[in-house]
Write a protein that holds these residues in place. Structure first.
Motif, PDB file in Angstrom:
ATOM      1  N   CYS A  76       0.799  -1.231   0.000  1.00 57.84           N
ATOM      2  CA  CYS A  76       0.000   0.000   0.000  1.00 57.84           C
ATOM      3  C   CYS A  76       0.830   1.279   0.000  1.00 57.84           C
ATOM      4  O   CYS A  76       0.282   2.377   0.189  1.00 57.84           O
ATOM      5  CB  CYS A  76      -0.951  -0.006   1.189  1.00 57.84           C
ATOM      6  SG  CYS A  76      -2.052  -1.427   1.184  1.00 57.84           S
ATOM      7  N   ASP A  83       2.308   4.586  -0.871  1.00 55.35           N
ATOM      8  CA  ASP A  83       1.845   5.678  -1.741  1.00 55.35           C
ATOM      9  C   ASP A  83       0.458   5.432  -2.337  1.00 55.35           C
ATOM     10  O   ASP A  83       0.102   6.035  -3.344  1.00 55.35           O
ATOM     11  CB  ASP A  83       2.839   5.924  -2.898  1.00 55.35           C
ATOM     12  CG  ASP A  83       4.237   6.216  -2.383  1.00 55.35           C
ATOM     13  OD1 ASP A  83       4.342   6.880  -1.328  1.00 55.35           O
ATOM     14  OD2 ASP A  83       5.224   5.753  -3.003  1.00 55.35           O
ATOM     15  N   LYS A 123      -3.697   5.570  -2.175  1.00 55.25           N
ATOM     16  CA  LYS A 123      -4.821   6.231  -1.510  1.00 55.25           C
ATOM     17  C   LYS A 123      -5.877   5.163  -1.183  1.00 55.25           C
ATOM     18  O   LYS A 123      -5.906   4.094  -1.812  1.00 55.25           O
ATOM     19  CB  LYS A 123      -5.438   7.283  -2.454  1.00 55.25           C
ATOM     20  CG  LYS A 123      -4.500   8.442  -2.726  1.00 55.25           C
ATOM     21  CD  LYS A 123      -4.439   9.366  -1.503  1.00 55.25           C
ATOM     22  CE  LYS A 123      -3.351  10.421  -1.655  1.00 55.25           C
ATOM     23  NZ  LYS A 123      -2.770  10.786  -0.359  1.00 55.25           N
ATOM     24  N   ASP A 174      -8.944   4.810  -1.897  1.00 57.94           N
ATOM     25  CA  ASP A 174      -9.762   4.330  -3.015  1.00 57.94           C
ATOM     26  C   ASP A 174      -9.009   3.315  -3.871  1.00 57.94           C
ATOM     27  O   ASP A 174      -9.587   2.333  -4.347  1.00 57.94           O
ATOM     28  CB  ASP A 174     -10.199   5.513  -3.907  1.00 57.94           C
ATOM     29  CG  ASP A 174     -11.342   6.290  -3.267  1.00 57.94           C
ATOM     30  OD1 ASP A 174     -11.850   5.815  -2.214  1.00 57.94           O
ATOM     31  OD2 ASP A 174     -11.706   7.353  -3.799  1.00 57.94           O
ATOM     32  N   ASP A 175      -7.700   3.586  -4.075  1.00 56.62           N
ATOM     33  CA  ASP A 175      -6.891   2.649  -4.873  1.00 56.62           C
ATOM     34  C   ASP A 175      -6.746   1.320  -4.131  1.00 56.62           C
ATOM     35  O   ASP A 175      -6.755   0.249  -4.735  1.00 56.62           O
ATOM     36  CB  ASP A 175      -5.490   3.223  -5.113  1.00 56.62           C
ATOM     37  CG  ASP A 175      -5.555   4.576  -5.798  1.00 56.62           C
ATOM     38  OD1 ASP A 175      -6.515   4.790  -6.567  1.00 56.62           O
ATOM     39  OD2 ASP A 175      -4.678   5.419  -5.540  1.00 56.62           O
ATOM     40  N   ASP A 192      -0.742   3.523   5.085  1.00 53.54           N
ATOM     41  CA  ASP A 192      -0.728   4.768   5.844  1.00 53.54           C
ATOM     42  C   ASP A 192      -1.943   4.769   6.785  1.00 53.54           C
ATOM     43  O   ASP A 192      -3.046   4.439   6.360  1.00 53.54           O
ATOM     44  CB  ASP A 192      -0.808   5.934   4.845  1.00 53.54           C
ATOM     45  CG  ASP A 192      -0.644   7.261   5.532  1.00 53.54           C
ATOM     46  OD1 ASP A 192       0.487   7.765   5.534  1.00 53.54           O
ATOM     47  OD2 ASP A 192      -1.648   7.771   6.079  1.00 53.54           O
ATOM     48  N   ARG A 245      -3.752   7.043   7.957  1.00 54.31           N
ATOM     49  CA  ARG A 245      -4.838   7.921   7.523  1.00 54.31           C
ATOM     50  C   ARG A 245      -5.692   7.231   6.454  1.00 54.31           C
ATOM     51  O   ARG A 245      -6.907   7.217   6.510  1.00 54.31           O
ATOM     52  CB  ARG A 245      -4.224   9.208   6.955  1.00 54.31           C
ATOM     53  CG  ARG A 245      -5.122  10.415   7.058  1.00 54.31           C
ATOM     54  CD  ARG A 245      -4.450  11.618   6.399  1.00 54.31           C
ATOM     55  NE  ARG A 245      -4.999  11.834   5.065  1.00 54.31           N
ATOM     56  CZ  ARG A 245      -6.158  12.440   4.838  1.00 54.31           C
ATOM     57  NH1 ARG A 245      -6.878  12.877   5.844  1.00 54.31           N
ATOM     58  NH2 ARG A 245      -6.607  12.600   3.610  1.00 54.31           N
ATOM     59  N   GLU A 246      -4.980   6.586   5.493  1.00 49.22           N
ATOM     60  CA  GLU A 246      -5.693   5.908   4.398  1.00 49.22           C
ATOM     61  C   GLU A 246      -6.471   4.704   4.940  1.00 49.22           C
ATOM     62  O   GLU A 246      -7.565   4.409   4.478  1.00 49.22           O
ATOM     63  CB  GLU A 246      -4.711   5.466   3.302  1.00 49.22           C
ATOM     64  CG  GLU A 246      -3.916   6.614   2.662  1.00 49.22           C
ATOM     65  CD  GLU A 246      -4.810   7.724   2.089  1.00 49.22           C
ATOM     66  OE1 GLU A 246      -5.892   7.405   1.544  1.00 49.22           O
ATOM     67  OE2 GLU A 246      -4.425   8.905   2.219  1.00 49.22           O
TER      68      GLU A 246
END
Ligand SMILES: [Mn+2]
Length: 377
Positions: free
Chosen positions: A264, A266, A268, A270-271, A298, A300-301
């Motif tokens: 994961c 980099d 986001k 949705d990706d 991340d 946050r993601e």
């Protein structure tokens, strides 16, 4: 009396862990679906034994998942053992580390089965022998005391008066390779202790079927109790005493899938969701137990991940779990996944399942974790 010299077909199984349950799905009768799956695996083997008219069944321990199984688990096992008994198939069972109480006062569930015809039980921490025509079975159950186990194991040897000698034990094996479950109370046999001219050694404890040495065999577990051996087959072994050859029989059980880990970095939210969808689409998850690892996500993601969407695309699975390994700001952290089968986790899971006489489980847990952290044993 004339002693028959007919070759025997022997079925060797282990680690049925009856009473194990997991996840939230219930079957049509309101019983935990995984508990039922574990019953079904055992039932399949008893069907096979009766249909193929095997001459002897050997169960190498961890018949039950816990020291105090539920009434439902006990009555299920009574039913299956009676089926074997009524079919005239003798059965030998040794107790394993999951069902053997630490203290004798706790009592053992094995006592319930003592009056079943043709059933031979070894659960008192010492080796017992059972004779079937020209075959002698030397059955060593799990011992709460390691020294006792060593003494008993060292005293075991083939009886030359018999054509075929079988040793049964429930332990890890250590030698050139190490076969262990990293369980808190496991016993370890050295492979040299097993190389004593046995015609067959019927091992239990290690959940992956494998041959440790010539005719020294782990039958493996009959189901999967977590992702530890996700890619290994499950089943039982058939042994032919005439040829001295054994063969593993794979069983059909519910699929367990470990989807390809998503890196994961980099990415986001949705990706990441799309990548999960792509993995799910490529696999057949219907009725399966599924795990998706997310590497270096991340935080946050992770928080932004659309769980409603993920739930929707995985609803056909019996169970779907995400295993995120979060990335701290600027630094890579060890995957949480590494901890999945760690000694610490195993220890906590184990504690939750057992009854500790005269002690506070929380204190034991804290103490145990402190020992583990310090590398003390
Ligand atoms: Mn086991």
């Amino acid at each position: 009396m004339e002693v028959s010299s007919e070759p025997m077909k022997i079925l060797h199984l282990a680690d049925t862990h009856i009473g194990y349950s997991a996840y939230n799905k219930l079957d049509e009768n309101g019983i935990n679906q995984r508990e039922v799956d574990v019953y079904n695996a055992f039932n399949q083997i008893v069907d096979f034994a009766i249909e193929k008219k095997v001459d002897l069944v050997l169960h190498s321990g961890d018949l039950f998942d816990t020291v105090r199984p539920s009434n439902r688990a006990i009555s299920f096992v009574v039913g299956q053992l009676l089926r074997l008994s009524n079919a005239g198939i003798p059965t030998v069972i040794i107790s394993g580390n999951h069902e053997t109480p630490r203290l004798r006062e706790t009592g053992t569930v094995f006592k319930v089965f003592e009056h079943i015809d043709g059933l031979h039980l070894a659960y008192t921490g010492k080796c017992q022998t059972f004779e079937f025509n020209e075959i002698k079975v030397h059955a060593l159950p799990h011992c709460a005391d390691k020294e006792r186990f060593e003494t008993e194991l060292d005293a075991m040897k083939p009886d030359k008066k018999f054509k075929f000698n079988i040793a049964m034990l429930h332990s890890a094996v250590s030698g050139l390779a190490v076969f262990r479950m990293n369980e808190f109370n496991e016993l370890i046999a050295q492979d040299s202790q097993l190389n004593r001219g046995w015609d067959y050694v019927a091992l239990g404890h290690y959940h992956e079927p494998c041959e440790v040495g010539s005719n020294i065999v782990y039958a493996g577990s009959t189901e999967k109790y977590g992702f530890g051996h996700v890619n290994q087959p499950n089943g039982f072994v058939m042994l032919d005493t005439e040829k001295g050859k054994w063969k593993f029989h794979d069983m059909k059980i519910r699929p367990m899938l470990d989807l390809r880990t998503i890196d994961c970095n980099d990415m986001k939210a949705d990706d990441i969701a799309s990548a999960i969808q792509s993995n799910v689409n490529k696999a057949n998850i219907e009725g399966a137990i599924v795990r998706q690892k997310l590497q270096d996500i991340d935080r946050r993601e992770l928080g932004l991940l659309d769980m409603t969407f993920i739930h929707k695309i995985t609803k056909d699975a019996l169970h779907f779990e995400l295993r995120p390994a979060a990335k701290e700001a600027g630094q890579k952290v060890a995957s949480q996944d590494a901890a999945f089968d760690s000694l610490e986790r195993e220890f906590i899971t184990y504690l939750a399942k057992i009854v500790i006489e005269g002690a506070d489980p929380k204190e034991i847990e804290a103490l145990g974790l402190r020992y583990l952290a310090g590398g003390e044993t």
